[in-house]
Every structure is written in structure tokens, then in C-alpha cells.
Write an enzyme that holds these catalytic residues in place. Structure first.
Site, PDB file in Angstrom:
ATOM      1  N   ARG A 158     -50.462 -42.470  60.874  1.00 25.72           N
ATOM      2  CA  ARG A 158     -50.329 -41.022  60.687  1.00 25.72           C
ATOM      3  C   ARG A 158     -49.510 -40.400  61.813  1.00 25.72           C
ATOM      4  O   ARG A 158     -48.680 -39.512  61.577  1.00 25.72           O
ATOM      5  CB  ARG A 158     -51.718 -40.379  60.609  1.00 25.72           C
ATOM      6  CG  ARG A 158     -52.422 -40.642  59.279  1.00 25.72           C
ATOM      7  CD  ARG A 158     -53.931 -40.421  59.374  1.00 25.72           C
ATOM      8  NE  ARG A 158     -54.577 -40.548  58.065  1.00 25.72           N
ATOM      9  CZ  ARG A 158     -54.843 -41.701  57.470  1.00 25.72           C
ATOM     10  NH1 ARG A 158     -54.512 -42.846  58.040  1.00 25.72           N
ATOM     11  NH2 ARG A 158     -55.439 -41.729  56.277  1.00 25.72           N
TER      12      ARG A 158
ATOM     13  N   GLU B  88     -63.482 -50.099  54.311  1.00 23.76           N
ATOM     14  CA  GLU B  88     -62.768 -51.160  55.023  1.00 23.76           C
ATOM     15  C   GLU B  88     -63.721 -52.174  55.650  1.00 23.76           C
ATOM     16  O   GLU B  88     -63.352 -53.313  55.899  1.00 23.76           O
ATOM     17  CB  GLU B  88     -61.878 -50.557  56.117  1.00 23.76           C
ATOM     18  CG  GLU B  88     -60.546 -50.053  55.640  1.00 23.76           C
ATOM     19  CD  GLU B  88     -59.608 -51.166  55.217  1.00 23.76           C
ATOM     20  OE1 GLU B  88     -59.275 -52.026  56.055  1.00 23.76           O
ATOM     21  OE2 GLU B  88     -59.219 -51.190  54.051  1.00 23.76           O
TER      22      GLU B  88
ATOM     23  N   LYS C 289     -51.798 -58.626  60.346  1.00 28.47           N
ATOM     24  CA  LYS C 289     -51.589 -57.335  59.678  1.00 28.47           C
ATOM     25  C   LYS C 289     -52.076 -56.186  60.549  1.00 28.47           C
ATOM     26  O   LYS C 289     -51.433 -55.129  60.605  1.00 28.47           O
ATOM     27  CB  LYS C 289     -52.328 -57.351  58.335  1.00 28.47           C
ATOM     28  CG  LYS C 289     -52.259 -56.061  57.538  1.00 28.47           C
ATOM     29  CD  LYS C 289     -52.995 -56.225  56.224  1.00 28.47           C
ATOM     30  CE  LYS C 289     -53.117 -54.910  55.479  1.00 28.47           C
ATOM     31  NZ  LYS C 289     -51.829 -54.405  54.992  1.00 28.47           N
TER      32      LYS C 289
END
Length: 426
Positions: free
Chosen positions: A31, A313, A410
């Protein structure tokens, strides 16, 4: 894609004990990059996450004309510039890139093409594309409504009102809101459909927008109003990644040890309260002081009935804990994780079943009853969270062989080394 790396999960021989300084939050870093790229001046991102997903986001912005200097691992400097195409963006397997970057591309002049890893083409994208079309953006998507995608930007997005079904991912909302101050009329976005999952991520988005100078009204349920205006350059202090800390906290619980996440802020934009409540219910003791956020195992992991919709998550790690618990668990509220890096519900049912648990697969979650543990080859499906789940199981079950641990790059490239050091005490 990163080459696969098979790995044997290390078994714990005693309680673990460690203070960890983990990299920054993926969600906050992504963000901050977007807001910095759309700002009216330079920004600094302090202690960002340097991992595949965030590197892909930085590269996407560079491709569109934003100067992103990541040479200093502790501070990234972002200098906005005119957004332009033609350009090609690799989203990898990152939901943040494939959902946050297309609205930015709509503000560019010229076509911008998006594609990524093979499974990225299966991840949901249509709702945000339909919303962009309703706002006047011209784009070409694959027949299924996803990647590959071409956004034909004209430098201006009219904005106005849009309706979206964001029940598949809160990122559909966040992706539109982050660019909305740059839309000529701003944006009034209304969600219609089942509840939007991962609500804390939406609060993170609106908090960060306001910190950058945007005017956002989210007082009405399922409605977000962003006024047109200027986003200002900002110094973003990135918090440690709470989701990335979850397997390390689980290690403390499984082994009866203690793990401290150093530098944890007293006030957080991440759903720390929800996580503390869940881990406490599962048998942990959780405290916070000047040293950081500490999770201690009590020698018992309890089964739990939990709605994980706000912390989806964490589902793979919580499911792994449930497979090692002293009783059955019901984990619900996470139907949308079927559209994550893999169908996590189906994948967890298969892989935890291999390790001895009895697992019932539900449309929105899992029923897990622990059973006699056994060694297994644990398929990770190129999904970092599945690798985390396997590592947690491996603490207590000898012979858990991950098909690939490299997928953890990742979000945490150093995961295998950190994990091995935690378990062995080295």
C-alpha cells in the site's frame, strides 16, 4: 517463478526460544508503494519487506514511470513521475499487484499489459475490472475475466460511483480506493454481496489513505467515499509482518517455548487483537512489553471453533496447530481462500490428511480432528502459507518432506534459515 527446492522440516527436540526481528508487513509495504507512486512528491518507506511480492510491486511502478530506489534495504525512496505506457507488468502470483496496479495503470497514458505465473490466471479479478469499466476505463481481459489483461489508460479516470461484489477478496476494494483520490470525481464505492473478508485490511487501506492526505468516509457499512484530491509524499514506518510471524508463534505453542517478535508497535494497523485472542484460546500466553510481542506455549494446544474471516491469511498455520491439538477444531469463514495462491481449503484437507489428521472439507473452512501423526510428503502448491503449515507440523512429526520451500520467498526469503535456526537454537 522461483525454482522448486525440496526441504525436510526440522523436528523440535525441546522448547524453542528466540527474539525475532522480522521484515516489514507485505500488506503495508504494498500500500505504501502505491500511495507513494501516486503522491505529489517524494516518499520514504522505512523497513519495508523485500520479497517477491513487494519487489514485483516496485517493478510494476517503475515500469509505469515511478522512480523506486530499493538499494538501501532499510529505506526505500520513491519519486513519483508521469504515469505512462506502453508497459508490461509481471504480477507473479501476487494478489496485491494484480489488484492494486490496474487502477494505477488506468491513470497512465498508453496501454499496460498484465500477466503472471500460470496460477495467477485462475485468481479472481473480474469484480475490480467490472468496476473499472463502470468508471469509464477501457480494458481487455481474458474470456474468464482475469489475466492476461490490457488496461488502455488515457491519463484520466472520471471516477464517480461504482458497485462491486468484494466477497471474493478485500483487495478488490483496496485496489480501487488507493487510486481513487486521483480520479477526477473521486469514488463512491458500494459493496453488494456476502460479507467482505479480511476487514482489517480495509481499515489499513483507509488509515494509510488518510495519512497520505486523502479524505475518506467509511462510516456507512459497505460504502466507501473517497474525495478527489492530492496524495502527499510521506514517510511510511512499516510494522513487522504479523502474518509472517504466525508460524514462529505456532512454534512456541507446539514446543512449549517462547518467541518474541521484536519492535512490535504499541498501536498497530494490523489485526493483532484478533490474533492474540485466537492464540490465547488455543492455549498460548501472549504478552507485550518494550521487548516486543511474546507468545509462550503452555505445554498444551487446544482445539478451537473459530471464525477466521478477519485473519484468513493465518488459516494454514492455525489448521496445522489444530492438527496437533488435544481435540477437534472447526475453522470457518474463509471460503475466499479457495481463490488464493491455491485453493487453500482443499490443499490443507489433502496435505493435513496425509500427516494423520482427519479433515472434513467445508465450503468455507475445515473440520480437523487430530490423529496419530505420520511422515508424509507435503505438497506446497507454490504457496508460502502452505509451506509454513508444513513446517509447523514438522516440529512434532518426523519425516515431513516439503516439495518446495523456495515458495516462501514470496514474503520471507530467509524463512528456511530463520526456521532452522529457531528449531535448532543455532
Amino acid at each position: 517463478m522461483t525454482a522448486a527446492r525440496p526441504w525436510t522440516a526440522p523436528v523440535a527436540t525441546g522448547p524453542v526460544g528466540s527474539a525475532l526481528r522480522l521484515p516489514g508487513s507485505k500488506s503495508m509495504t504494498a500500500r505504501a508503494l502505491v500511495l507513494a507512486g501516486l503522491a505529489d512528491g517524494p516518499s520514504r518507506i522505512v523497513r519495508p519487506l523485500a520479497a517477491r511480492d513487494t519487489t514485483l510491486m516496485a517493478t510494476a511502478l517503475r515500469t509505469l514511470g515511478v522512480a523506486v530506489d530499493t538499494a538501501d534495504a532499510e529505506v526505500w525512496n520513491v519519486e513519483p513521475g508521469p504515469l505512462r505506457g506502453p508497459a508490461t507488468v509481471d504480477v507473479g502470483l501476487a494478489g496485491t499487484v494484480m489488484r492494486f496496479a490496474p487502477p494505477v495503470a488506468a491513470l497512465a497514458t498508453g496501454p499496460v499489459t498484465f500477466d503472471g505465473d500460470p496460477h495467477a490466471r485462475n485468481r479472481p479479478l473480474r469484480p475490480i475490472l467490472d468496476a473499472l469499466r463502470s468508471l469509464g476505463v477501457v480494458l481487455d481481459a481474458a474470456p474468464g475475466g482475469g489475466l492476461p489483461l490490457v488496461v488502455r489508460g488515457t491519463g484520466v479516470v472520471g471516477g464517480g460511483e461504482a458497485v462491486i461484489d468484494a466477497s471474493g477478496s478485500s483487495q478488490f476494494v483496496s485496489g480501487l480506493l488507493l487510486s481513487a483520490p486521483r480520479f477526477a470525481k473521486g469514488l463512491t464505492l458500494r459493496h453488494e454481496g456476502p460479507p467482505v473478508p479480511s476487514a482489517p485490511h480495509l481499515r489499513m487501506t483507509t488509515h494509510m489513505l488518510r495519512a497520505a492526505g486523502a479524505v475518506v468516509d467509511d462510516s456507512a457499512p459497505d460504502v466507501w467515499v473517497v474525495e478527489p484530491g492530492v496524495l502527499h509524499g510521506h514517510t511510511w514506518q512499516i510494522e513487522p509482518d504479523l502474518s509472517g510471524a504466525a508460524p514462529f508463534f505456532a512454534a512456541a505453542m507446539v514446543t512449549g517455548g517462547a518467541v518474541t517478535l521484536s519492535d512490535w508497535p504499541r498501536a498497530s494497523w494490523q489485526p493483532v487483537g484478533t490474533v492474540i485472542d485466537l492464540l490465547t484460546r488455543m492455549g498460548a500466553e501472549v504478552t507485550q512489553d518494550d521487548a516486543g510481542l511474546t507468545v509462550r506455549g503452555t505445554g498444551r494446544v487446544r482445539g478451537v471453533t473459530a471464525d477466521l474471516s478477519e485473519i484468513a491469511e493465518l488459516t494454514p498455520v492455525v489448521a496445522a496447530l489444530a492438527a496437533l491439538a488435544d481435540g477437534p477444531s472447526e475453522l470457518r469463514g474463509v471460503a475466499h481462500i479457495r481463490g488464493h495462491e491455491t485453493d487453500r481449503i482443499a490443499a490443507l484437507a489433502r496435505e493435513l490428511g496425509k500427516t494423520g489428521a482427519a479433515v472434513a472439507e467445508h465450503p468455507d473452512g475445515l473440520g480437523i480432528t487430530p490423529g496419530p501423526p505420520r511422515p508424509a510428503s507435503f505438497e506446497t502448491y507454490a504457496d508460502h502459507r502452505m509451506a509454513h503449515a508444513a513446517a509447523v507440523i514438522g516440529l512434532a512429526v518426523e519425516g515431513i518432506e516439503l516439495t518446495d520451500v523456495a515458495c516462501t520467498s514470496k514474503t520471507l526469503p530467509e524463512f528456511p534459515e530463520l526456521w532452522a535456526g529457531l528449531v535448532t537454537g543455532s
